[in-house]
Write an enzyme that holds these catalytic residues in place. Structure first.
Site, short mmCIF file in Angstrom:
data_model
loop_
_atom_site.label_atom_id
_atom_site.label_comp_id
_atom_site.label_asym_id
_atom_site.label_seq_id
_atom_site.Cartn_x
_atom_site.Cartn_y
_atom_site.Cartn_z
N ASP A 98 0.91 -1.09 0.34
CA ASP A 98 -0.02 0.35 0.03
C ASP A 98 0.99 0.91 -0.38
O ASP A 98 1.75 0.83 0.27
CB ASP A 98 -0.83 0.05 1.07
CG ASP A 98 -0.72 0.05 1.95
OD1 ASP A 98 0.63 0.55 2.66
OD2 ASP A 98 -0.88 -0.19 3.74
N SER A 99 0.36 2.55 -0.10
CA SER A 99 1.10 3.64 -0.47
C SER A 99 1.84 4.14 1.62
O SER A 99 2.63 5.45 1.31
CB SER A 99 -0.10 5.08 -1.01
OG SER A 99 -0.67 5.06 0.08
N GLN A 201 -10.95 7.02 -5.58
CA GLN A 201 -11.19 7.12 -4.58
C GLN A 201 -13.02 8.00 -4.54
O GLN A 201 -13.23 8.19 -6.09
CB GLN A 201 -10.94 8.22 -3.56
CG GLN A 201 -9.69 8.03 -3.14
CD GLN A 201 -10.39 7.10 -1.54
OE1 GLN A 201 -10.88 6.99 -1.00
NE2 GLN A 201 -8.86 6.25 -1.40
N GLY A 228 -11.38 3.40 -0.24
CA GLY A 228 -12.72 4.67 0.79
C GLY A 228 -13.35 2.98 1.06
O GLY A 228 -14.33 4.31 1.28
N ASP A 278 -7.53 -7.86 -0.13
CA ASP A 278 -7.38 -7.89 0.71
C ASP A 278 -7.67 -8.06 2.06
O ASP A 278 -8.75 -7.19 1.65
CB ASP A 278 -5.67 -7.20 0.93
CG ASP A 278 -6.06 -6.21 1.13
OD1 ASP A 278 -6.81 -4.76 0.72
OD2 ASP A 278 -5.68 -5.14 2.26
N CYS A 316 -12.56 -29.35 4.72
CA CYS A 316 -11.42 -28.22 5.05
C CYS A 316 -9.62 -29.77 4.83
O CYS A 316 -9.68 -30.17 5.20
CB CYS A 316 -11.34 -27.20 5.51
SG CYS A 316 -9.58 -26.28 5.88
N CYS A 318 -6.83 -27.65 5.39
CA CYS A 318 -5.44 -26.92 5.75
C CYS A 318 -4.69 -27.73 6.69
O CYS A 318 -5.54 -28.93 7.24
CB CYS A 318 -5.86 -26.22 6.21
SG CYS A 318 -6.96 -26.13 7.74
N CYS A 321 -6.54 -28.42 9.63
CA CYS A 321 -8.57 -28.84 9.88
C CYS A 321 -8.03 -30.95 9.14
O CYS A 321 -8.48 -31.43 9.53
CB CYS A 321 -8.93 -28.64 8.53
SG CYS A 321 -10.20 -27.35 9.54
N HIS A 360 -5.87 -22.42 9.15
CA HIS A 360 -7.05 -22.15 8.66
C HIS A 360 -7.80 -20.91 8.19
O HIS A 360 -8.17 -21.41 7.13
CB HIS A 360 -8.48 -22.58 10.05
CG HIS A 360 -9.16 -23.10 9.04
ND1 HIS A 360 -10.07 -24.66 9.27
CD2 HIS A 360 -10.35 -22.07 9.26
CE1 HIS A 360 -11.47 -24.09 8.31
NE2 HIS A 360 -11.38 -23.00 8.87
#
Lengths: 396, 396
Positions: A98-99, A201, A228, A278, A316, A318, A321, A360
């Site tokens: 990110d900035s 934005q 935003g 994200d 699952c 993972c 699990c 998980h």
């Protein structure tokens, strides 16, 4: 470099109206990313509580780093010495940074925004610092992230109860546009070999969003983000902006919805035409004992899990699990950790609890996107959404 | 079951006087353990901050569980439901459990010791509880640990500055002997299929240690521990007891020195005839940022590590130092995490810091024992000790 190849879009078929969902591949300097994709957040050069090898095992293709935090610690000298973030944190696949704009904005009273940039005091040692579009580009160039975000001002939904007016949102959006130009100039001047994204934005105002995206498109960024959102607004406001903006961005460029969200938000976002997401939710919730599963969310602290021999999610695969075998409980795998064990770890505040929970939850988000991609490939995204909602509503 | 096979002992050779060191294999219900061995401590059913798979990868052969803590949480109902600790914590290799004696003893003012057992208040919920030799055997039978420890009274080195007298140490040692008999009777009655160890006590008095071990040997336990060391006594006192007791125990049975110690203590203990060690030091120090290496100990918090691209130990093949490749830095491996990165994680209080540090420290202890075994196999233990001391003194 950045190359985005659009593979398929979600077409109408019979009764199904289709959506703006798309399937693509995004080629960056450190590798290829299959979209739609969820990107785990690695604030300080580590996805909290998760080893890089675990990220690779669970299919993470690209992770985030936070420019502001890495600028504070370990600092640019160390980042420069290591030739960037990849080598420092031992992650050889793509990274997006990110900035720093969101973090300085989050400092609230401690920062002062002007046309030139943002003055603030370091939350680490109190040093007076100045972050500008140019400095953000310089830092991100040192980090050598595959995707660099423009420095922008994140327009708040409200400020101490005062909901941002259209006039205020316009002023903020226009500042971000001027900063976008300065970022692009500096990025070019630095000969940064990676890709710079512009950020739309405009607050909760479709007309401002439209203006913002049109001007950004004119600047011809290789990719665009919607910023935003997920800044404290009611859910229906967020959904309104999600419905408005992404699909209006250029079809042949990747679209990134910043900081969103729940599994339901992600699936909706895909339908709205978003390629990249994200959110800190999977890791943060894991540390608080809230687990995402195919059949709804689960609080591991609840006493009802005390004797439950099942894993968090019987479907699952993972490590939490399904253990090292990777075979889901529902098809006979018995190598995973039980809910009873995870409940016990939580009760004893043992580190292994958040470690397994983070694996998980991240796996859940990554696998959800993998299922979304498979559905788009198969032309069954509509049916997938119906099943997804039914499963999540079933209860765990 | 327990079968101990003595493979070699450290013989005199030329100028070398030999030692009491021995190399053996210990066969238990859940597998074979190569001795001498270090056993990682998994208090609450987890070696703090380390996944079972990481333990396997670093060559852990047997781990500890704490009877007292597991009795408190998750409790015996859960342990019984899972058929013991192995299935609950997903560790299929041997487990040794202590008796709970040391923990109730550590409660200090909160407990009252009588001939029958120890009355105390639960530190978790204040419940009045009673732990006796019989109850300890019952709990450990439910835990199904491969090695069960007798319930004993740990004789303190001092109590609020008053150093334990010979008379007090005798009284305590004799109580432990009577409890040893009761443990043996209850263990037999429960038809526990595992192995029960007796614990030599006697404080810092060789004559009492001698009496204790003779009476325990008469009871014919399948293995013996030396308890009541590493309880706050000066180092030379500990070394004196280590030099006295282990080699006087039966040669054909395994010997376990409880709660010891530093790398130097372990190598000395092996020379004194010890086969098994446990200590929280590797994991506890890892969480405090103190790392063990071949060339001495290292505090990762020190500013001098801020820009150091080397791993913790250039000869180490653990995941922290050598990454997934397992190739040490000294022979060209560049997949490990740098000291600079670990310093940064520590500074940011990131969970990955103690995770990697715990793996490294445990790997160091396990690898040290593996090198000890190789030296014993090769008949070069004397030379190994000289090199070990020189390396550790070199500085990191």
């Amino acid at each position: 470099m950045l190359q985005f190849d659009l593979l398929t879009t979600d077409q109408p078929r019979g009764d199904y109206a289709g959506s703006h969902a798309r399937r693509g591949t995004l080629t960056l300097n450190h590798g290829v990313v299959q979209t739609p994709i969820f990107m785990p957040v690695g604030t300080y050069g580590t996805v909290k509580g998760v080893m890089p090898r675990s990220l690779e095992e669970m299919g993470a293709q690209i992770i985030l780093g936070n420019t502001f935090h890495l600028w504070m610690r370990p600092g640019l000298d160390v980042m420069a010495q290591f030739g960037g973030l990849h080598q420092f944190e031992k992650w050889n696949k793509p990274i997006l940074t990110d900035s720093g704009g969101f973090q300085v904005w989050s400092l609230g009273e401690m920062r002062k925004i002007s046309e030139e940039g943002v003055k603030f005091s370091s939350p680490v040692n109190g040093d007076k610092l100045f972050l500008t579009p140019e400095i953000s580009m310089q830092i991100q160039t040192t980090l050598n992230s595959d995707i660099v975000m423009q420095f922008d001002e994140c327009t708040p939904y409200d400020t101490k109860g005062h909901i941002t007016t259209e006039r205020e949102a316009r002023s903020s959006m226009e500042l971000s546009l001027r900063w976008a130009k300065r970022c692009q100039a500096e990025f070019t001047k630095l000969e940064n070999p990676n890709a710079l994204f512009g950020i739309v934005q405009g607050g909760m105002f479709e007309s401002l969003r439209q203006e913002s995206l049109e001007q950004l498109v004119e600047m011809d960024f290789p990719g665009y983000a919607v910023g935003g959102v997920s800044v404290g607004e009611p859910k229906d406001e967020m959904l309104r902006i999600m419905a408005h903006t992404p699909h209006r961005l250029p079809a042949h460029k990747p679209r990134y919805l910043m900081g969103v969200g729940t599994p339901e938000d992600l699936v909706q976002g895909v339908a709205d035409g978003v390629d990249m997401f994200d959110c800190v939710m999977p890791t943060r919730n894991a540390r608080n004992g809230t687990l995402f599963t195919r059949f709804g969310d689960l609080k591991i602290r609840n006493a009802r899990h005390k004797t439950d021999e099942q894993p968090l999610d019987v479907t699952c695969t993972c490590h939490a699990c399904a253990g090292t075998s990777g075979v889901a409980y529902a098809i006979g795998g018995r190598d995973g950790f039980s809910r009873a064990y995870l409940h016990h770890l939580d009760r004893c505040a043992e580190m292994l609890g958040p470690m397994l929970a983070s694996i998980h939850n991240l796996h859940y988000f990554l696998n959800l996107m993998s299922e979304v991609r498979a559905a788009l490939d198969a032309g069954t995204f509509g049916a997938f959404r119906v099943q997804f909602k039914a499963d999540r509503a079933r209860g765990v």
